[in-house]
Enzyme design. Structure first.
Site, mmCIF file in Angstrom:
data_model
loop_
_atom_site.group_PDB
_atom_site.id
_atom_site.type_symbol
_atom_site.label_atom_id
_atom_site.label_comp_id
_atom_site.label_asym_id
_atom_site.label_seq_id
_atom_site.Cartn_x
_atom_site.Cartn_y
_atom_site.Cartn_z
ATOM 1 N N LYS A 56 4.227 -43.763 -73.204
ATOM 2 C CA LYS A 56 2.933 -43.636 -72.303
ATOM 3 C C LYS A 56 1.946 -43.369 -73.265
ATOM 4 C CE LYS A 56 4.784 -43.324 -67.727
ATOM 5 N NZ LYS A 56 5.025 -42.597 -66.610
ATOM 6 N N SER A 72 3.282 -38.340 -69.536
ATOM 7 C CA SER A 72 4.322 -37.630 -68.661
ATOM 8 C C SER A 72 4.955 -38.617 -68.104
ATOM 9 C CB SER A 72 3.618 -36.354 -67.764
ATOM 10 O OG SER A 72 4.557 -35.622 -67.021
ATOM 11 N N ASP A 73 6.305 -38.403 -67.711
ATOM 12 C CA ASP A 73 7.067 -39.152 -66.810
ATOM 13 C C ASP A 73 8.218 -38.281 -65.882
ATOM 14 O OD1 ASP A 73 7.766 -42.052 -66.319
ATOM 15 O OD2 ASP A 73 9.524 -41.288 -66.572
ATOM 16 N N GLN A 74 8.630 -38.915 -64.951
ATOM 17 C CA GLN A 74 9.567 -38.215 -64.063
ATOM 18 C C GLN A 74 10.619 -38.940 -63.563
ATOM 19 O OE1 GLN A 74 8.362 -36.776 -59.979
ATOM 20 N NE2 GLN A 74 8.294 -34.928 -60.967
ATOM 21 N N ALA A 109 9.348 -35.056 -67.938
ATOM 22 C CA ALA A 109 9.094 -34.887 -69.261
ATOM 23 C C ALA A 109 7.478 -35.020 -69.636
ATOM 24 C CB ALA A 109 9.948 -36.072 -70.047
#
Length: 196
Positions: A56, A72-74, A109
């Site tokens: 991203k 950010s990623d979840q 993250a």
């Protein structure tokens, strides 16, 4: 007086991530990262979240060559099952039925990419949520009012999702919201960004 830092860009269209970053009182802009979020074969949830956070940031960096890009990623996990964003009510209901009475682990993250140098730093911040046993009626009431179809694991903890929980544990409660602010502050300070 410290040297000025590169402009900040949040690689996200999430209103929650935007609100969290606003708390720091720093100017920033938001850009939509166009990234395929499909897991790779045999990719662990932690590796998936980290790869997507970096992807991203990198996707947005192409249009922002001298910026600090925040990606950010979840990923939500119950047992060995990855629960992504459900997209619709039927999938959300199935996710919550699976998670009822169990522990859901959110792997969040974070990536801070200096697009001028190409250097990136990443952090992974896990957070656990134990859901109480849920009836179909509990799930329906929650989905009627919250509609968390864009939330990993269908749990919007900043809203009514908290009513589904028995306990939460982790080092950074903002990780559960999708942007681990303690880790982000550490990374921003390392880049010379002045914070209180």
């Amino acid at each position: 007086m410290s040297a000025p830092h590169l402009p900040l860009v949040l690689a996200s269209t999430s209103p929650t991530r935007r609100e969290l970053l606003t708390r720091l009182g720093l100017p920033f802009e938001c850009r939509a990262p166009h990234v395929d979020e499909t897991a790779l074969p045999n990719e662990t949830p932690a590796a998936l979240a980290q790869r997507l956070a970096r992807a991203k940031a990198a996707a947005v960096a192409r249009d922002c060559p001298r910026h600090l890009i925040i990606g950010s990623d979840q990923v939500a996990v119950v047992g060995d099952r990855v629960l992504g964003k459900p997209g619709d009510r039927a999938r959300a209901a199935a996710q919550l039925a699976l998670a009822a009475g169990r522990v859901m682990v959110f792997q969040t993250a974070l990536c801070l990419l200096d697009s001028a140098t190409g250097r990136a730093a990443t952090r992974l911040v896990p957070f656990e949520v134990a859901l109480r046993p849920l009836t179909a009626a509990d799930i329906d009431r929650y989905l009627d009012r919250e509609q968390p179809f864009g939330c990993a694991g269908s749990l919007r903890s900043e809203g009514l999702g908290v009513t589904l929980c028995e306990r939460m544990s982790g080092d950074d409660p903002t990780a559960l919201l999708g942007l681990p602010m303690i880790a982000l502050c550490e990374l921003l300070r390392a880049q010379g960004v002045p914070l209180p």
